[in-house]
Design an enzyme around this catalytic site. Structure first.
Site, mmCIF file in Angstrom:
data_model
loop_
_atom_site.group_PDB
_atom_site.id
_atom_site.type_symbol
_atom_site.label_atom_id
_atom_site.label_comp_id
_atom_site.label_asym_id
_atom_site.label_seq_id
_atom_site.Cartn_x
_atom_site.Cartn_y
_atom_site.Cartn_z
ATOM 1 C CG ASN A 56 1.600 -12.868 -4.086
ATOM 2 O OD1 ASN A 56 2.721 -12.957 -4.576
ATOM 3 N ND2 ASN A 56 0.681 -13.802 -4.242
ATOM 4 C CG HIS A 90 -1.375 14.753 -4.588
ATOM 5 N ND1 HIS A 90 -0.139 15.200 -4.184
ATOM 6 C CD2 HIS A 90 -1.276 13.410 -4.701
ATOM 7 C CE1 HIS A 90 0.674 14.164 -4.077
ATOM 8 N NE2 HIS A 90 0.007 13.063 -4.377
#
Length: 150
Positions: free
Chosen positions: A47, A77
């Site tokens: 979607n 990270h």
């Protein structure tokens, strides 16, 4: 493209994913970083407003439904700012099994595997692997009950 321009839409998707797609429908807008790192089964519906951060492989099985504004994030990270400020990062793959459904606004974090036949409720943040054939939801996402597929 116009939703009725099926051949042109399929051609664009095959250019993005660098592979033949079979019964893939993506409602725009759709964002990804690379494209070819995303491997798709057949009969997939994505979607609108989906974002696949494919710094590592994202493998999506067949007969998968992905709700609006779903994010699949492979990047990690460092927690300490010194290494993070140096630009260090890595990526871990995501795997979505066959016959799964991810509700709207689901976030899947790096390295997660979602088992076949499972349903992830809207708004969930999936931080750990989800076994096959379960309903799971929440933040963090947790298994709520098994799904009897018989």
């Amino acid at each position: 493209t116009d939703p009725l321009e099926l051949k042109q839409r399929q051609s664009i998707l095959e250019d993005i994913f660098q592979a033949k797609v079979e019964n893939l429908e993506i409602v725009p807008p759709f964002l990804c970083d690379c494209g070819p790192y995303i491997q798709l089964g057949k009969n997939i519906f994505v979607n609108s407003n989906a974002y696949f951060m494919d710094g590592a492989k994202i493998n999506i099985g067949s007969n998968v439904y992905i709700g609006p504004s779903v994010g699949l994030y492979t990047a990690i990270h460092p927690l300490d700012y010194k290494r993070r400020n140096q630009g260090l990062e890595k990526a871990m793959p995501i795997e979505i099994g066959d016959n799964t459904w991810l509700g709207g606004n689901v976030v899947v974090l790096p390295g997660v595997k979602i088992g076949h036949g499972s349903v992830i409720g809207a708004g969930s943040v999936v931080t750990k692997d989800i076994p096959p054939n379960v309903l799971a939801f929440g933040n963090p996402c947790r298994v709520v009950k098994a799904i009897d597929q018989s």
